[in-house]
Enzyme design. Structure first.
Site, PDB file in Angstrom:
ATOM      1  N   ARG A  60       0.743  -1.092  -0.062  1.00  0.00           N
ATOM      2  CA  ARG A  60       0.012  -0.096  -0.040  1.00  0.00           C
ATOM      3  C   ARG A  60       0.802   1.236   0.197  1.00  0.00           C
ATOM      4  O   ARG A  60       0.505   2.246  -0.548  1.00  0.00           O
ATOM      5  CB  ARG A  60      -1.185   0.158   1.127  1.00  0.00           C
ATOM      6  N   GLU A  97       3.748  -7.687  14.070  1.00  0.00           N
ATOM      7  CA  GLU A  97       3.115  -8.256  14.996  1.00  0.00           C
ATOM      8  C   GLU A  97       2.550  -9.404  14.871  1.00  0.00           C
ATOM      9  O   GLU A  97       1.965 -10.053  15.839  1.00  0.00           O
ATOM     10  CB  GLU A  97       1.838  -6.858  15.261  1.00  0.00           C
TER      11      GLU A  97
END
Length: 172
Positions: A60, A97
């Site tokens: 992105r 994460e």
């Protein structure tokens, strides 16, 4: 007001890509021409004036970086996932994460001393942004900042980027 409306289009997708993770989807912002312009303009307003090049993080970040490059005449360098580039100058692996990843820098894309802003959609744990800064610096570039649309401060990304300017349009 334009920016608030644009950021209001962000969509939250629970349990993606793993249970317990809330994915912040930028697609509705990108699909709306006025929202896209508002976000790109706001990112540009925060970029250090010495910047010459955008290091855009896959994937992105590519969309935002290309718009910044075109609109304000920066060069754009894609920081890619492994196996996508024919010639690689540097490679950095890092923890996410919810997993691990690697970014690669195309050979010959950053000249020593060149001023580079790192652009991505989200700053969470900071692993991707730290890796991107490391790639720029390994090539001799000077990181002028890290610019993102969304920051999730509870995950500590900004702290991991101590010493680098960090700009986020929205904190959640």
């Amino acid at each position: 007001m334009r920016l608030d409306r644009a950021l209001g289009l962000l969509r939250e997708v629970p349990d993606f890509p793993l249970p317990g993770v809330v994915f912040r989807d930028l697609t509705p912002v990108l699909a709306d021409p006025d929202a896209l312009r508002a976000v790109v303009d706001a990112l540009q307003d925060r970029i250090h004036p010495d910047t010459q090049l955008v290091a855009a993080v896959e994937s992105r970040g590519f969309l935002l970086g290309a718009a910044l490059g075109y609109g304000w005449r920066y060069g754009v360098v894609p920081l890619r996932k492994p196996g996508k580039l024919p010639a690689v100058t540097h490679r950095v692996s890092y923890a996410l994460e919810y997993g691990e990843a690697t970014l690669e820098l195309p050979a010959g894309s950053i000249t020593p001393g060149q001023h580079v802003v790192v652009v991505d959609d989200v700053l969470a744990t900071g692993g991707t942004a730290v890796a991107a800064c490391e790639l720029v610096e390994k090539a001799g570039g000077v990181v002028t900042g890290v610019s993102v649309v969304l920051e999730i401060p509870g995950l500590g990304g900004r702290e991991r980027l101590a010493g680098h300017r960090v700009d986020a349009l929205l904190t959640v």
